[in-house]
Design a protein around this motif. Structure first.
Motif, mmCIF file in Angstrom:
data_model
loop_
_atom_site.group_PDB
_atom_site.id
_atom_site.type_symbol
_atom_site.label_atom_id
_atom_site.label_comp_id
_atom_site.label_asym_id
_atom_site.label_seq_id
_atom_site.Cartn_x
_atom_site.Cartn_y
_atom_site.Cartn_z
ATOM 1 N N ARG A 150 6.730 -3.119 -11.576
ATOM 2 C CA ARG A 150 7.830 -3.027 -10.625
ATOM 3 C C ARG A 150 7.821 -4.191 -9.647
ATOM 4 O O ARG A 150 6.767 -4.710 -9.269
ATOM 5 C CB ARG A 150 7.770 -1.703 -9.863
ATOM 6 C CG ARG A 150 7.889 -0.477 -10.761
ATOM 7 C CD ARG A 150 8.123 0.778 -9.942
ATOM 8 N NE ARG A 150 9.447 0.758 -9.350
ATOM 9 C CZ ARG A 150 10.540 1.173 -9.996
ATOM 10 N NH1 ARG A 150 10.472 1.629 -11.228
ATOM 11 N NH2 ARG A 150 11.716 1.134 -9.382
ATOM 12 N N THR A 151 9.003 -4.575 -9.209
ATOM 13 C CA THR A 151 9.179 -5.693 -8.286
ATOM 14 C C THR A 151 8.567 -5.387 -6.923
ATOM 15 O O THR A 151 8.849 -4.343 -6.334
ATOM 16 C CB THR A 151 10.680 -6.006 -8.100
ATOM 17 O OG1 THR A 151 11.243 -6.323 -9.374
ATOM 18 C CG2 THR A 151 10.881 -7.171 -7.149
ATOM 19 N N GLY A 152 7.716 -6.282 -6.457
ATOM 20 C CA GLY A 152 7.159 -6.182 -5.114
ATOM 21 C C GLY A 152 6.153 -5.070 -4.913
ATOM 22 O O GLY A 152 5.686 -4.866 -3.794
ATOM 23 N N TRP A 203 14.883 -5.883 -17.523
ATOM 24 C CA TRP A 203 14.735 -4.551 -16.927
ATOM 25 C C TRP A 203 14.794 -4.580 -15.407
ATOM 26 O O TRP A 203 15.324 -3.660 -14.777
ATOM 27 C CB TRP A 203 13.404 -3.941 -17.389
ATOM 28 C CG TRP A 203 13.028 -2.674 -16.699
ATOM 29 C CD1 TRP A 203 13.547 -1.431 -16.907
ATOM 30 C CD2 TRP A 203 12.036 -2.531 -15.673
ATOM 31 N NE1 TRP A 203 12.950 -0.515 -16.081
ATOM 32 C CE2 TRP A 203 12.012 -1.160 -15.318
ATOM 33 C CE3 TRP A 203 11.159 -3.407 -15.040
ATOM 34 C CZ2 TRP A 203 11.147 -0.667 -14.347
ATOM 35 C CZ3 TRP A 203 10.297 -2.912 -14.075
ATOM 36 C CH2 TRP A 203 10.307 -1.553 -13.740
ATOM 37 N N ASN A 204 14.261 -5.632 -14.779
ATOM 38 C CA ASN A 204 14.209 -5.685 -13.314
ATOM 39 C C ASN A 204 15.426 -6.361 -12.708
ATOM 40 O O ASN A 204 15.394 -6.808 -11.553
ATOM 41 C CB ASN A 204 12.924 -6.381 -12.844
ATOM 42 C CG ASN A 204 12.775 -7.785 -13.416
ATOM 43 O OD1 ASN A 204 13.210 -8.050 -14.534
ATOM 44 N ND2 ASN A 204 12.165 -8.686 -12.667
ATOM 45 N N ASN A 205 16.533 -6.413 -13.463
ATOM 46 C CA ASN A 205 17.767 -6.972 -12.919
ATOM 47 C C ASN A 205 18.294 -6.077 -11.797
ATOM 48 O O ASN A 205 18.032 -4.874 -11.758
ATOM 49 C CB ASN A 205 18.822 -7.100 -14.023
ATOM 50 C CG ASN A 205 19.688 -8.336 -13.850
ATOM 51 O OD1 ASN A 205 20.117 -8.637 -12.748
ATOM 52 N ND2 ASN A 205 19.950 -9.038 -14.935
ATOM 53 N N ARG A 245 18.811 4.954 -15.676
ATOM 54 C CA ARG A 245 17.873 5.340 -16.742
ATOM 55 C C ARG A 245 17.327 4.132 -17.500
ATOM 56 O O ARG A 245 16.262 4.216 -18.105
ATOM 57 C CB ARG A 245 18.558 6.284 -17.730
ATOM 58 C CG ARG A 245 18.833 7.674 -17.195
ATOM 59 C CD ARG A 245 19.197 8.630 -18.305
ATOM 60 N NE ARG A 245 20.419 8.245 -19.003
ATOM 61 C CZ ARG A 245 21.635 8.650 -18.665
ATOM 62 N NH1 ARG A 245 21.794 9.436 -17.608
ATOM 63 N NH2 ARG A 245 22.698 8.272 -19.357
ATOM 64 N N ARG A 246 18.052 3.034 -17.472
ATOM 65 C CA ARG A 246 17.693 1.884 -18.295
ATOM 66 C C ARG A 246 16.994 0.762 -17.521
ATOM 67 O O ARG A 246 16.347 -0.092 -18.131
ATOM 68 C CB ARG A 246 18.948 1.313 -18.958
ATOM 69 C CG ARG A 246 19.672 2.272 -19.880
ATOM 70 C CD ARG A 246 18.864 2.566 -21.130
ATOM 71 N NE ARG A 246 18.796 1.387 -21.997
ATOM 72 C CZ ARG A 246 17.857 1.202 -22.911
ATOM 73 N NH1 ARG A 246 16.894 2.073 -23.062
ATOM 74 N NH2 ARG A 246 17.865 0.112 -23.672
ATOM 75 N N PHE A 247 17.132 0.768 -16.175
ATOM 76 C CA PHE A 247 16.643 -0.367 -15.403
ATOM 77 C C PHE A 247 15.775 0.069 -14.232
ATOM 78 O O PHE A 247 15.694 1.250 -13.897
ATOM 79 C CB PHE A 247 17.820 -1.210 -14.902
ATOM 80 C CG PHE A 247 18.639 -1.812 -16.008
ATOM 81 C CD1 PHE A 247 18.247 -2.987 -16.631
ATOM 82 C CD2 PHE A 247 19.792 -1.177 -16.456
ATOM 83 C CE1 PHE A 247 18.993 -3.535 -17.657
ATOM 84 C CE2 PHE A 247 20.540 -1.715 -17.486
ATOM 85 C CZ PHE A 247 20.135 -2.897 -18.091
ATOM 86 N N GLU A 248 15.148 -0.915 -13.618
ATOM 87 C CA GLU A 248 14.290 -0.646 -12.466
ATOM 88 C C GLU A 248 15.091 -0.079 -11.300
ATOM 89 O O GLU A 248 14.631 0.827 -10.616
ATOM 90 C CB GLU A 248 13.588 -1.936 -12.054
ATOM 91 C CG GLU A 248 12.665 -1.758 -10.848
ATOM 92 C CD GLU A 248 11.998 -3.057 -10.433
ATOM 93 O OE1 GLU A 248 10.946 -2.985 -9.784
ATOM 94 O OE2 GLU A 248 12.532 -4.140 -10.750
ATOM 95 N N CYS A 249 16.289 -0.615 -11.058
ATOM 96 C CA CYS A 249 17.105 -0.100 -9.958
ATOM 97 C C CYS A 249 17.546 1.328 -10.269
ATOM 98 O O CYS A 249 17.842 1.647 -11.416
ATOM 99 C CB CYS A 249 18.322 -0.996 -9.732
ATOM 100 S SG CYS A 249 19.376 -1.241 -11.184
#
Length: 351
Positions: A41-43, A168-170, A126-130
């Motif tokens: 995950r980002t950050g 994925w982290n878009n 369901r598909r992305f980090e956000c």
């Protein structure tokens, strides 16, 4: 003696190199499936957390060795967030290099038929980090929408069924940027010209197409159905489209619309409100959009399901004709229901 000592040292070094090679440069994946995914995950992800995930998820056989090689490849400083595909048979070195270089596995977002903004946000979540909440916040942000000429209601007219590829982290901004690019691609000069000839904006065409999409799966009928609603719209008549009632009620399981449903107070209920609804009731296909743009010129104002239950419709220009067609369908439906009831009663007498 020196020769034996040197030979022994060489053998030891070769054995050590072989052990190192076996440990770091050969398969180190314990799972049986073709692949698994590691999400960073980002950050939030630190190198120790990645090691813990690798260990807890059993993604590598030797997490301690991965930690050792990771430190020497500066992973604790260069690790990048994202979704990484760990394929069966990968070595620790290849996994570490993949993470260091940020070689993510792309995610395909497949848009088919969605009905609401909430459906779209949930799919993206369901598909992305956000998560879905951040997607809804983005769609509700007037400044974000204004950049592309939309608002929180019209934004769904920018969503076209297709397969969109991202990492994925878009972010929601990045995800919608591709939606807007597809929108511009769809609305080329030819389609814009066709819409203008109908006196409709691209958004109105999309909204009308969404109603047609919900009315039928038969592509050969979509043009005629579009002409019915377009003719009613141009005459200032209420569209009286049953699918808009389902949308107004938020109940898409309804099989039949009764009088009690027609009183729903909503700008989407075209039995109460004249004109097109404020936005689409689903994401129509390009086939349906083109059926609206290329609709035949007719005087049709009504349609009803055919009495042969083929899923097709009978079209009429006057209310008198429509009543005859509707009566024929109702008679056929009553006959079918009576036969089903008789069959149930017959089964009951045989118990």
């Amino acid at each position: 003696m020196w020769k034996k000592l040197i030979l022994g040292l060489l053998i030891v070094l070769l054995l050590a190199a072989a052990v190192i090679g076996m440990r770091f440069f050969t398969s180190n994946t314990p799972f049986e499936s073709k692949h698994k995914y590691l999400y960073i995950r980002t950050g939030q992800a630190t190198f120790p957390e990645v090691i813990k995930t690798l260990r807890d998820s059993h993604l590598v056989k030797n997490p301690g060795s991965f930690e050792w090689i990771g430190h020497r490849m500066d992973l604790d400083q260069k690790i990048k967030p994202g979704r990484y595909e760990i394929r069966k048979g990968m070595s620790l070195f290849n996994i570490a290099r993949m993470l260091r270089n940020g070689q993510q596995s792309p995610v395909n977002l497949v848009i088919t038929k969605l009905r609401t903004r909430q459906d779209l946000a949930a799919l993206i979540g369901r598909r992305f980090e956000c998560d879905s909440a951040s997607v809804m916040d983005y769609m509700n942000n007037a400044d974000s929408m204004k950049v592309y000429g939309f608002d929180s209601t019209s934004i769904m007219t920018a969503i076209y069924p297709n397969t969109y590829t991202y990492f994925w982290n878009n972010t929601p901004t990045g995800i919608f940027k591709k939606f807007f690019a597809e929108y511009r691609k769809v609305w080329d000069d030819e389609r814009k010209e066709k819409a203008a000839k109908l006196g409709l904006t691209p958004g109105q065409v999309y909204t009308l197409a969404s109603i047609v999409e919900e009315e039928t799966n038969a592509n050969e009928e979509k043009g005629n159905i579009a002409s019915v609603y377009y003719n009613r719209y141009k005459k200032g008549l209420k569209l009286q489209a049953d699918p808009t009632v389902k949308f107004a009620l938020g109940d898409f399981t309804l099989r039949r619309i009764y009088l009690k449903h027609l009183t729903a107070e909503s700008p989407y209920n075209t039995y109460r409100v004249a004109g097109l609804p404020p936005g689409p009731i689903c994401t129509p296909s390009l086939v349906t959009i083109d059926a609206v743009l290329d609709q035949p010129v007719t005087n049709y104002l009504f349609f009803v399901a055919k009495s042969d239950f083929s899923g097709r419709h009978t079209f009429s220009e006057t209310y008198t004709e429509h009543l005859v067609n509707a009566k024929a369908f109702q008679k056929a439906l009553d006959s079918v229901m009576a036969k089903r009831q008789a069959a149930k009663e017959d089964i009951g007498t045989q118990k």
